[in-house]
Design an enzyme around this catalytic site. Structure first.
Site, PDB file in Angstrom:
ATOM      1  CG  ASP A 145      -3.392  26.180  66.929  1.00  0.00           C
ATOM      2  OD1 ASP A 145      -3.608  25.379  67.886  1.00  0.00           O
ATOM      3  OD2 ASP A 145      -2.908  25.888  65.711  1.00  0.00           O
ATOM      4  CD  GLU A 188      -6.673  20.421  74.593  1.00  0.00           C
ATOM      5  OE1 GLU A 188      -6.018  20.388  75.795  1.00  0.00           O
ATOM      6  OE2 GLU A 188      -7.103  19.551  74.094  1.00  0.00           O
ATOM      7  CD1 TRP A 189      -3.506  21.243  68.778  1.00  0.00           C
ATOM      8  CD2 TRP A 189      -1.904  21.314  70.298  1.00  0.00           C
ATOM      9  NE1 TRP A 189      -2.944  22.434  68.432  1.00  0.00           N
ATOM     10  CE2 TRP A 189      -1.718  22.349  69.409  1.00  0.00           C
ATOM     11  CE3 TRP A 189      -0.979  21.192  71.378  1.00  0.00           C
ATOM     12  CZ2 TRP A 189      -1.040  23.605  69.702  1.00  0.00           C
ATOM     13  CZ3 TRP A 189      -0.184  22.255  71.666  1.00  0.00           C
ATOM     14  CH2 TRP A 189      -0.205  23.158  70.827  1.00  0.00           C
ATOM     15  N   GLY A 190      -6.033  17.523  71.891  1.00  0.00           N
ATOM     16  CA  GLY A 190      -6.565  16.346  72.740  1.00  0.00           C
ATOM     17  C   GLY A 190      -5.735  16.118  73.644  1.00  0.00           C
ATOM     18  CG  ASP A 210      -1.238  20.000  62.526  1.00  0.00           C
ATOM     19  OD1 ASP A 210      -2.130  20.291  63.063  1.00  0.00           O
ATOM     20  OD2 ASP A 210      -0.084  20.882  62.252  1.00  0.00           O
TER      21      ASP A 210
END
Length: 433
Positions: A145, A188-190, A210
């Protein structure tokens, strides 16, 4: 083979380990969406047993992913991560051995910063030490994460560099132990376009925040996927987060995906070659939930051993092509597979609609041929298609079709070209429909 987690920016070329690790998307279970931090060994083993009892392990979901909150808040005096003895009274080795006795491989979670997103020890500055611990415990997959990152003046590197620290630690650990490398999944969430560089470091990368168990969240993710689907291949793929099939969810709006929305969710994730991690309580799974998750016609496309590319849009539908609209993503998708040409059609509207497409809108279709049509949800052969297909799809529902060549078009078929505006006679004049 080109195991992307061993390709290092600015480093000497690394010899590939031709062992297939990370070639195909991962299928398994993840603890976060159901339990967050509220779990223990008994609760998790009950989920694993339910996966066995419901046939999901046999369907291919053979990874069990332990997400955040498994450790104490402080490291040991020697700097090691310490498993929470209240959650795992028999120890982490015993836990992974129990998983393996059921038939599962074990994955674990950490963070590229000082702490995990839940406030537990992150791995920044402890990459090699933590790998030794996880390997000793019996884990061979790492979700990594991006919370609590150090100041820029401390790291003097961007997000790529912080993830590269773990990649290099994995390479060194694999070399020193002469064992297959731990698989690395980037969470990395983009926000820094990991679909461009993620394949150099890991076997998958998250493309957003999420997931939530309602249609608007799914539509938004599919919309993002509409623009980056082509970045997926063997050893490297977009990760659209966990499957919410069967999850009632919490918050506003409420969860409870309809059966058709759940089918669309599963179909899109699978055909886009995303990792498929179950984020639901399998001990409460209904037959409908299992019928979706265990659809072997869809799963075999996700796990295609010969074609690594994902499907991609060929027409948007409700919007002009290439329109970014989180509420109305691309509706018409296609791609190749070992089993035929794949088509996915999504009804983004709140009402049923008839939807149609010309076969040659797909790059994978041969012009001038008739195609047999197999429905991957009804599991039936539905005759042959000449030039076009029309399907009726419920609100937020999906059609998933597999087409195979069934011979030449009948003589005299008109118009002479399905895409007539592109065709010409031998004398150089264009054909007009």
């Amino acid at each position: 083979m080109r195991p992307c987690y061993l390709t290092l920016l600015g480093a000497a070329s690394v010899a590939a380990l031709d062992n297939g690790v990370g070639k195909l998307p991962i299928l398994g279970y993840n603890t976060w969406n159901v339990f967050q931090c509220d779990y223990n060994e008994t609760v998790l083993l009950a989920q694993a047993q339910a996966m066995v009892d419901n046939g999901l392990l046999q369907a291919g979901y053979d990874w069990f992913m332990l997400d955040d909150c498994y450790s104490l808040k402080d490291r040991s005096d020697q700097g090691s991560i310490v498993a929470d003895p209240k959650k795992f009274p028999s120890g982490m080795k015993s836990f992974t051995q129990k998983l393996k006795s059921l038939g599962f491989r074990a994955g674990i979670y950490s963070d590229s910063g000082y702490k995990t997103c839940g406030g537990f020890p992150g791995s920044y500055g402890h990459e090699a030490q933590d790998l030794e611990t996880w390997s000793d415990w019996g884990f061979s997959y790492l979700k990594y994460d991006n919370c609590y990152i150090p100041f820029d003046r401390v790291t003097q590197e961007n997000v790529y560099g912080r993830y590269q620290r773990m990649t290099r630690a994995i390479e060194a650990h694999s070399t020193s132990t002469q064992s297959p490398p731990i698989q690395l999944a980037l969470c990395e969430w983009g926000w820094q376009q990991p679909w461009i560089w993620g394949g150099r470091l890991g076997q998958s990368w998250r493309v957003g925040g999420d997931i939530r168990p309602w249609w608007s969240a799914l539509a938004s993710i599919i919309n993002s996927a509409s623009f980056i689907a082509s970045y997926t291949n063997f050893y490297a793929r977009n990760d659209f987060d966990m499957l919410e099939v069967g999850n009632t969810g919490t918050g506003t709006p409420p969860g409870n995906l309809t059966f058709d929305e759940a089918k669309t969710h599963f179909t899109a994730w699978a055909l886009l070659k995303s990792p498929l991690f179950l984020g639901t309580d399998i001990t409460k799974a209904t037959p409908d939930t299992i019928s979706i998750l265990a659809n072997d016609d869809i799963l075999k496309i996700n796990q295609d051993p010969n074609v690594g590319e994902a499907i991609a849009p060929f027409r948007w539908g409700e919007n002009p092509d290439w329109t970014f609209d989180p509420s109305s993503p691309a509706s018409y998708w296609t791609g190749n597979s070992s089993y035929g040409v794949v088509f996915m059609v999504i009804n983004t509207l709140d009402i049923p609609q008839q939807m149609s497409f010309n076969l040659t809108e797909s790059w994978a279709i041969q012009a001038g041929r008739v195609y047999s049509v197999y429905d991957m949800w009804s599991h039936t052969q539905n005759g042959t298609a000449l030039r076009s297909i029309q399907v009726t799809i419920p609100p937020h529902g999906v059609s998933a079709l597999l087409l195979n060549d069934a011979g030449p078009e009948p003589c005299g078929t008109t118009p002479y070209c399905a895409g007539w505006w592109q065709c010409a006679y031998a004398n150089g004049t264009y054909y007009s429909n």
